[in-house]
Design an enzyme around this catalytic site. Structure first.
Site, PDB file in Angstrom:
ATOM      1  N   SER A 185       0.810  -1.212   0.000  1.00 48.76           N
ATOM      2  CA  SER A 185       0.000   0.000   0.000  1.00 48.76           C
ATOM      3  C   SER A 185       0.851   1.275   0.000  1.00 48.76           C
ATOM      4  O   SER A 185       0.359   2.366   0.239  1.00 48.76           O
ATOM      5  CB  SER A 185      -0.937  -0.005   1.218  1.00 48.76           C
ATOM      6  OG  SER A 185      -2.087   0.764   0.959  1.00 48.76           O
ATOM      7  N   SER A 186       2.133   1.138  -0.296  1.00 51.89           N
ATOM      8  CA  SER A 186       3.055   2.273  -0.346  1.00 51.89           C
ATOM      9  C   SER A 186       3.534   2.500  -1.778  1.00 51.89           C
ATOM     10  O   SER A 186       4.302   1.699  -2.318  1.00 51.89           O
ATOM     11  CB  SER A 186       4.250   1.983   0.572  1.00 51.89           C
ATOM     12  OG  SER A 186       5.410   2.673   0.157  1.00 51.89           O
ATOM     13  N   PRO A 187       3.080   3.596  -2.419  1.00 50.94           N
ATOM     14  CA  PRO A 187       3.554   3.887  -3.776  1.00 50.94           C
ATOM     15  C   PRO A 187       5.083   3.980  -3.868  1.00 50.94           C
ATOM     16  O   PRO A 187       5.675   3.521  -4.842  1.00 50.94           O
ATOM     17  CB  PRO A 187       2.894   5.232  -4.096  1.00 50.94           C
ATOM     18  CG  PRO A 187       1.629   5.210  -3.308  1.00 50.94           C
ATOM     19  CD  PRO A 187       2.019   4.540  -2.015  1.00 50.94           C
ATOM     20  N   GLY A 225       7.112   2.327  -2.110  1.00 52.09           N
ATOM     21  CA  GLY A 225       7.539   0.925  -2.094  1.00 52.09           C
ATOM     22  C   GLY A 225       7.440   0.318  -3.486  1.00 52.09           C
ATOM     23  O   GLY A 225       8.321  -0.426  -3.923  1.00 52.09           O
TER      24      GLY A 225
END
Lengths: 200, 200
Positions: free
Chosen positions: B12-14, B16
């Protein structure tokens, strides 16, 4: 001539210091000036993520390491100050008073001297007396500076400037507005340069 | 042979996701492999700064703009997902189960497919049924994957992996450990590369 960049910084932000060593040179390369806007962190603190450092030892340790590594990577002189973070309201008020009464260039020179005193010479820039000494070192009048940084108009002006910055979406340090487009962090200077280039 | 990089990420981390498109290539350049470690954000959330986005509209708006601009700057295909952020526990469990039972390479291929489904094709990767469909598209057995991602051993393993990551000082996504040295954020890949180079 293209409009000036607006550069917001907190003296208690090492990334703000890093940005301060590069912003003028970067802007000049693309034919721009820079308006420097000091703000004391306190009024912005409830909004930004800096407060989480207190509650997260791993993040705090990482961040201190990152300051040192980032400075070395960019060849910027840096030593983590003994007193960190600290209250930067007097440094901010003094800088704003100098900008308003002695001109933007003198204000920038003063801000750079304060940053250097803190991050290179490890002085306590939270102490108004130290701020005055730094002012003397760049030729400012002691009595005028002392009176200027303590008067209530300066205090109100800083508060208004911070409100204005918040209204423009500024929430951290360093923060740059390029014709209204926001860039947060020294690590966005590569994207800031790309945007400057595209507009040049 | 030099030891593998440890790469921690939240689906859920862009940032990432951006890191996931570059990490293997970067490591290979300096003769290293990468161990991929998915973690569901929830157990780490009280520690990281992501929660502040909810309380700070200016920061939230800035961050969404920064995702898009950063993707364009690095020429990475990206569209902010309709459902964002979302629960990534099933995606993380499934990836970990694939790594454990089908090998690291297949696990990486699966993780990359999940990232692409979310940030390029705008699929709801919070839905276990979508995760299974993604698994099928890279040749995984539907029944085995479904059983694997839902069994209690997988759940416990993910919890233990997250505890272990926290103990090693991991507090955000993406996070890379290079022989124990931490690098947080896709915007530290320049410093990560410098460190890899110095050790090569």
């Amino acid at each position: 001539m293209a409009s000036a960049l607006n550069f917001y910084f907190d003296f208690s932000s090492p990334y703000g210091y890093f940005a301060s060593t590069r912003i003028n040179e970067l802007a000049q390369k693309y034919g721009r000036r820079v308006d420097w806007h000091p703000f004391a962190g306190a009024p912005l603190k409830p909004l930004n993520s800096g407060t989480s450092l207190v509650h997260n030892p791993a993040k705090k340790a990482y961040t201190e390491r990152d300051y040192v590594r980032t400075a070395a990577f960019h060849a910027i002189p840096f030593k983590l100050p003994t007193l960190f973070p600290l209250d930067t309201r007097y440094a901010s008020r003094a800088t704003m008073w100098v900008e308003s009464t002695q001109g933007e260039d003198k204000g920038i020179e003063f801000a750079q001297a304060i940053f250097k005193a803190y991050y290179v010479n490890d002085l306590n820039i939270g102490d108004p007396a130290v701020i005055v000494t730094i002012g003397e070192s760049i030729g400012l009048n002691t009595e005028q500076l002392t009176a200027g940084m303590h008067n209530s108009f300066t205090k109100e002006q800083l508060r208004a400037e911070i409100d204005l910055a918040s209204a423009k979406g500024v929430f951290g340090s360093p923060f740059v507005l390029l014709d209204g487009e926001p860039f947060w962090g020294f690590d966005r200077f590569d994207q800031l340069e790309a945007a400057l280039k595209a507009k040049a």
